[in-house]
Scaffold this active site. Structure first.
Site, PDB file in Angstrom:
ATOM      1  N   ASP A 403      49.673  20.792  -0.276  1.00  0.00           N
ATOM      2  CA  ASP A 403      50.819  20.126   0.344  1.00  0.00           C
ATOM      3  C   ASP A 403      50.424  18.709   0.763  1.00  0.00           C
ATOM      4  OD1 ASP A 403      53.558  21.114   1.527  1.00  0.00           O
ATOM      5  OD2 ASP A 403      52.650  19.905   3.130  1.00  0.00           O
ATOM      6  N   GLU A 432      50.731  18.281  -4.601  1.00  0.00           N
ATOM      7  CA  GLU A 432      52.135  18.013  -4.296  1.00  0.00           C
ATOM      8  C   GLU A 432      52.239  16.631  -3.652  1.00  0.00           C
ATOM      9  OE1 GLU A 432      53.823  18.429  -0.765  1.00  0.00           O
ATOM     10  OE2 GLU A 432      55.837  18.730  -1.419  1.00  0.00           O
TER      11      GLU A 432
END
Lengths: 672, 672
Positions: A403, A432
């Site tokens: 993330d 990401e």
């Protein structure tokens, strides 16, 4: 004046290196290593970062290789696992204009290095010279003596049969009259023996070793399915056991990886409610990205999902279905995370001593504390992050979706991924990072196996062509593998909001064919497309903040399309490659037409996608007959994969008709 | 989930580096140096070789500079002489898409290095955040305390007036109400003070230093004239004293450099006769490239030219005329060279012990022994070559034209030139390598100041455009300066053989304008164009093998054209730059039309050349009004330089008419 050269031949004794003096002289050995080896490919940033390949790939290496004068050269590609000392080597061959090429097969899931060694080839130089002299009618006797010396030296380096054969050639040369001797010298078998026993003493080695990370094939070819394991159990908070039903669906649709948002305890303080409400009502589950509570942090499982043992069973259950489980790795904490008390120095503090939550003014994320990588001594934080990854590897996780990696230091990721993969080369990291292009690229260079892309925001024909010509071709494709997602829990693009089912099918086909690795977030198969508000890319009633139970058989679902798509991908090696999409002309600005084929041309796939969800488009499209070795006047069969229809095409163009309600995309397999 | 970030502010204490452990952790300091600096320009092969510039140039440096998160950044270009320790620095500015740029002036004839340092800028980050909060109506009081801490730290780093002013800002902030405090914080003078006192502790330094060789301007802008000093004295062997007449002519024609073929004793053994005859008749002078005799070798002067003292006088005499003397450096020996006896190990030997002469079968060069760089210990040879160069530098020579450098190891040249220029940065080396393109380029990378080119063999319009777009633009122009020669004693191109006077004028104008550095071999001004044989590029009665005395006033000579051409070059700075030719459309395949202009556009020159020596060509040509800031409808003056004619042009195209007998070339200076 014009160039003339001569050559020294025969053996020479070695002397030790010369000590450096005020003139900065190199060593004697270096003075004799005079081959120039430059412009080596493939490399990333001059070798600073690794190129990426997958197990079984043939690595094709090329370089400019040349030296002073006119000597014949020999060059070798040398390669080895980075962690194992033994070099292997394979000869390179001359291509053109001082360019040489060679290749090797990368057999193991490991980090490799390669380099190049090159040297003059006295025997081949001598032979070329001898032939020229002979053809000019010059006396070769002195040269024949020199050649014999070369062969004698090689015989001394050789052993066994080779030594015996070289000695025999020597005897033949000695016996023969000059003209016959030249014929002996020209025998290919003699040249081959001389190749095999080159004196490498003065060989020039390229001044650096170039890294190659060889991932398992899943790094390149996979279909991902993202779902919230807590959903699907009605009003109740689902458990890992409940979520096995989702594994069945994912496997039935042909996915390879199931990716779960964080499965750790969720904080209570400032827990967000439905639709990102500032505070949760009692019983609301909160965002899984607000990681950590009294029950534990990143190495714990949310109690309402089950125990760590339940997680282990879930991973095993997925494995039995041919699925692997990817976990989310989000380096951030809820205010209730154990780190907050154990390591307050890992967080940002206000002047009043309180810890700062995440903000992007005017937006506030009170349920999340970002982590400070710039404390007095970040090494404890770095070690702990490494420990977390190893912890989940110990529980069967081989894939991490990271993330927001672009908000942590790039060098941290480089260190983390290198260390993890040195110990566990099978581990895959997906970045990401939806941020500026150079940051996305450097994260891939630094080690991320796969990367999210701008695909979601590339919806027009020219922007798709430009973007995929960028990310699937060198230099970017040497280190960057784009994992294409038509939706995520954070991103519901306007194209889907407005275009409905035809747009969902078209974007899914694009994702699954423009790259070899793609994924979708569950609900996509139901064409869920209600935005939080007009102009927002967030979902209304986002699953990030609430439990959802869906009717997977709802009318209008595209489960069959997805299942068929993943099946086509598995059946066609051409769709399993990342670097091979080629765009061809389609005579309609809404029709994208591209081909993917294997290097051997034994699998040839064409894809037609109607990018306009609101209207039918039909147009003529180009088929690159020349590339395919097809005659202009011979028919070939085009087998459409979604409908199983066969068409006979002939000549360099065909015709496609794409009607949104029936099907906005077609995939043709070409049969000769 | 979507990115959120926070920031730490204020001062932090430093801790020592962390010892490496099994995890391969970097030091604490390295962990905090998180700025990515990549894709730095200008560099050659990642910094392996130096870029070339000249004294007074502005070096423009750019790079991709960015870091994790959303901090404001500061970046600095750092540069210094490579041999002197003190870094200078200048701030870089953000351009676009993470690209930053900065520049510095290179003031000395020396080797420089540059690098880049970048770091987060906490004050500017804080200020941007504060403004966003303020505009969103959020309470700034905690942030104002953080800002005060930043200013306090800067005040502690500052001294004198800056410290006083920062302290005053602190007091103002403390006194002001929040809204007024924000206005204080936004004052540009405060930001400038904070810029000046950034804490550099955690700055990231680019991981390498990039070299720049700063040559004197002569390296880029010069006109060379090659002549044989032994010629011109009638039947007698000319002396350096005789050759002063040639200096007068060279100076009158506007040349800057006179280049002499080797001036050393010439061997007697196998001396070549007229027209390269196998043996010389008594009294024939032999080829100057057959270097060395009983009178000495490379550090001696041919007795028939005079003494070393005569040579010194000749150099001084040239200097008084504004000319410098370039010597030939040819590493090869006649069989009579002292090295042959003193250092037999520097030569190639046949099996019978005799030394090999140069050959390119079936061609033989019995008067020349090539030198073997691969003997047991080449260091004595390397040292001696360095001594020779230093010897002639000691006699006032600052420019060497190196014969056939591509037949000696590239690393030898790199070592030699680096060592010589470290001690004598003014020395210029011209590489006479007519060989494969990559070898020519690597010799330039390795240090040659200038290079011969393929210009002689580029005669058609498209091949001229392609070649000069290659060698005058990056990446090649970063390290390669093409010195253009329409002829040499070795090369009389077919275009000149057949095209006669119009071709001689056209090729001279091309050489003198396509590059800022050009040269010609004497006789060119007389349009001498008789080949040794049809299809040969050698001259008939080549001056390489005989004395020549010419009538410099012979009819048809182009002395006026050459003199005018060199005068135009001296008057127009645009013609003194190497990287600025731009080709524009000319509506005739035989007309080449290009512009050269200074960066400031205060000198704008256009050149039209008729490449067809046999016919008149007239056509319309483009003028890039937009680039020049000229209006479509306003007239501008075009001042033709050879004829001194003025033309009024208007609009984006003009008309040129080029008749070979009158003049195959025109040079226009544009006046607004």
């Amino acid at each position: 004046m014009k160039a003339q050269v001569s050559r020294r031949v025969g053996s020479r004794r070695r002397v030790g290196g010369t000590a450096p003096d005020g003139l900065g002289l190199p060593s004697t050995a270096q003075m004799k290593q005079t081959v120039i080896i430059e412009n080596v490919a493939p490399v990333v940033d001059g070798g600073r970062y690794a190129v990426k390949r997958e197990v079984g790939d043939r690595l094709e290496v090329s370089a400019d290789i040349f030296k002073e004068g006119h000597d014949a050269l020999a060059a070798f590609l040398k390669y080895r696992r980075a962690d194992v000392g033994e070099w292997q080597e394979t000869p390179m061959h001359f291509v053109d204009n001082d360019r040489w090429a060679g290749d090797c097969v990368l057999e193991e899931n490991a980090r490799y290095v390669f380099t190049i060694e090159a040297l003059p080839h006295p025997f081949r130089s001598w032979l070329a010279d001898l032939v020229k002299r002979h053809e000019a009618g010059m006396d070769p006797s002195s040269e024949l003596i020199e050649g014999a010396a070369l062969i004698r030296d090689a015989a001394a380096r050789a052993r066994g049969e080779d030594a015996r054969r070289l000695t025999e050639y020597l005897a033949q040369l000695a016996r023969a009259a000059p003209a016959a001797a030249i014929e002996v010298a020209r025998e290919p078998a003699l040249a081959a023996l001389m190749d095999a026993h080159l004196d490498r003493t003065d060989a020039t080695r390229c001044d650096r070793e170039f890294p190659v990370i060889v991932d398992r094939v899943r790094a390149r070819f996979a279909a991902w399915y993202e779902f919230f394991p807590r959903s699907g159990a009605g009003d109740r908070h689902g458990t890992f056991t409940d979520a096995e039903a989702q594994l069945d669906r994912a496997a039935a649709m042909g996915f390879d990886v199931v990716y779960l948002p964080p499965v750790h305890p969720i904080g209570r303080a400032y827990r967000k409610g439905r639709n990102n409400a500032l505070s949760a009502e009692p019983g609301e589950p909160g965002s899984p990205w607000a990681i950590g509570g009294p029950e534990g942090g990143h190495d714990a499982v949310h109690p309402e999902l089950g125990t760590l043992a339940d997680f282990d069973r879930f991973v095993a259950s997925a494995g039995r279905r041919g699925l692997e489980v990817a976990l989310d790795f989000a380096i951030q904490c809820s205010p209730d995370h154990p780190y907050v008390h154990e390591h307050p120095e890992w967080f940002f503090h206000r002047p009043d001593g309180t810890i700062k939550y995440a903000e992007n003014p005017p937006k506030k994320y009170q349920d999340v504390y970002p982590v400070d990588f710039f404390g007095e001594d970040p090494s404890a934080l770095w070690r702990e992050m490494r420990r977390l990854v190893e912890f989940w590897i110990g529980h069967g996780v081989k894939t991490f979706r990271v993330d927001n990696p672009h908000t942590k230091p790039v060098r941290f990721w480089e260190w983390l991924i290198r260390g993890v993969q040195d110990a566990h080369p099978e581990v895959i990291f997906l970045a990401e990072a939806f941020t500026r292009p150079k940051m996305m690229k450097v994260l891939a260079k630094a080690g991320f196996t796969q990367s999210y892309t701008y695909f979601t925001w590339r919806n027009e024909k020219t922007e798709l062509v430009d973007y995929f010509n960028e990310i699937t071709k060198p230099p970017v494709s040497q280190y960057f593998r784009g994992n294409l997602w038509p939706n995520t829990p954070d991103i519901l693009h306007e194209t889907l909001q407005k275009g409905g089912r035809p747009a969902f099918i078209a974007r899914m086909v694009l994702a699954a064919t423009l790259s070899s690795v793609w994924g979708m977030y569950s609900g996509y198969e139901l064409c869920e497309n209600e935005p939080f508000a007009p102009g927002s890319e967030e979902y209304r009633n986002s699953e990030k903040y609430e439990l959802k139970t869906r009717d997977w058989n709802a009318p209008g679902n595209i489960v069959d399309w997805i299942t068929r798509m993943n099946g086509i991908r598995r059946a066609h090696p051409a769709l399993q490659e990342y670097t091979n999409p080629v765009f061809y002309r389609a005579d309609d600005p809404h029709v994208l037409w591209y081909g993917k084929m294997t290097e051997s041309r034994d699998d040839i796939v064409f894809v037609a996608v109607n990018l306009d969800p609101f209207g039918e488009h039909a147009c003529s499209v180009d088929v690159p007959l020349g590339e395919l070795g097809l005659a202009e006047d011979r028919p070939y069969a085009m087998h459409e994969q979604f409908t199983d229809a066969w068409y006979e095409w002939r000549g360099p163009s065909g015709y496609v008709a794409l009607a949104p309600p029936r099907g906005p995309a077609q995939i043709f397999v070409l049969h000769r």
